[in-house]
Design a protein around this motif. Structure first.
Motif, PDB file in Angstrom:
ATOM      1  N   ALA A 147       0.766  -1.125  -0.075  1.00 14.06           N
ATOM      2  CA  ALA A 147      -0.265  -0.074   0.048  1.00 14.06           C
ATOM      3  C   ALA A 147       1.038   1.059  -0.105  1.00 14.06           C
ATOM      4  CB  ALA A 147      -0.789   0.036   1.270  1.00 14.06           C
ATOM      5  N   PHE A 148       1.975   1.221  -0.103  1.00 16.15           N
ATOM      6  CA  PHE A 148       2.681   2.180  -0.875  1.00 16.15           C
ATOM      7  C   PHE A 148       2.740   2.533  -1.872  1.00 16.15           C
ATOM      8  CE2 PHE A 148       4.754   1.244   3.091  1.00 16.15           C
ATOM      9  CZ  PHE A 148       4.816   1.947   3.735  1.00 16.15           C
ATOM     10  N   ALA A 149       2.695   4.156  -2.146  1.00 13.46           N
ATOM     11  CA  ALA A 149       2.891   4.493  -3.864  1.00 13.46           C
ATOM     12  C   ALA A 149       4.305   3.856  -4.386  1.00 13.46           C
ATOM     13  CB  ALA A 149       2.621   5.909  -4.454  1.00 13.46           C
ATOM     14  N   SER A 150       5.253   2.558  -4.681  1.00 14.20           N
ATOM     15  CA  SER A 150       7.126   2.709  -4.934  1.00 14.20           C
ATOM     16  C   SER A 150       6.781   2.617  -6.490  1.00 14.20           C
ATOM     17  CB  SER A 150       7.149   2.094  -3.875  1.00 14.20           C
ATOM     18  OG  SER A 150       6.498   2.561  -2.655  1.00 14.20           O
ATOM     19  N   SER A 151       8.183   3.105  -6.790  1.00 17.42           N
ATOM     20  CA  SER A 151       8.132   3.032  -8.226  1.00 17.42           C
ATOM     21  C   SER A 151       9.604   1.331  -7.777  1.00 17.42           C
ATOM     22  CB  SER A 151       9.320   3.971  -8.439  1.00 17.42           C
ATOM     23  OG  SER A 151      10.592   3.943  -7.507  1.00 17.42           O
TER      24      SER A 151
END
Length: 183
Positions: free
Chosen positions: A164-168
């Motif tokens: 649930a993290f906006a990660s690349s």
């Protein structure tokens, strides 16, 4: 008085004397046990359970030692709590760094090894995704759909998930480099 009654009365005091003699002999044959004053003992100072496991420099290893909360926060710019071992099942161990305020959000790592299957073969059988570069790793793949990064370093396979993290993919790679460096 019959001979039997006289013999019985004579044996009773003799039996009692023999019994007392045996007890006295046993008491003198027992080894002397030295006593120890507990205040004279040297003791080792043990760290309590739950000691700071976030420091990868601590000895003892384990999956929770692969990353620290500070290293994770530096890369993903979100707070996480201390790593919590989620248990071990055979040769699979896991750790979770939960977000302190958001339920179901956090970072998790699985460490998978198998003494019967070489690391390269194990990696090929469970990892899915597109090949990617992770410094220090033998091989790595990133699955964009499931947001998993699989990494192999020698015989150990690691799976990194950012829940649930906006990660690349770059953030996954940075964390994986730290994990591999702490193996």
């Amino acid at each position: 008085m019959s001979g039997y009654a006289t013999a019985s009365r004579a044996l009773s005091p003799l039996s009692a004397a023999a019994l007392l003699g045996s007890l006295a002999a046993c008491a003198s044959d027992e080894p002397e046990i030295p006593t120890v004053d507990p205040n004279d003992l040297e003791t080792d100072v043990l760290e309590p359970d739950g000691a700071d496991r976030d420091d990868p420099q601590d000895s003892g290893g384990g999956v929770c030692h692969l990353l620290s909360a500070e290293e994770i926060e530096t890369v993903i710019a979100e707070p996480v709590g201390k790593g919590e071992a989620m248990g071990e099942l055979g040769e699979v161990a896991s750790c979770m760094w939960p977000h302190p305020e958001v339920e179901h959000q956090g970072v998790s790592v699985l460490s998978i090894s198998d003494s019967d299957i070489p690391g390269e073969e194990l990696f090929d059988s469970i990892a899915s995704g597109e090949p990617t570069e992770v410094g220090g790793a033998d091989e790595a793949v990133f699955d964009e759909d499931s947001e998993n990064l699989w990494v192999r370093s020698e015989e150990t396979v690691l799976q990194l998930q950012l829940h649930a993290f906006a990660s690349s993919e770059d953030e996954f790679g940075e964390l994986a480099e730290v994990m591999v460096g702490n193996l």
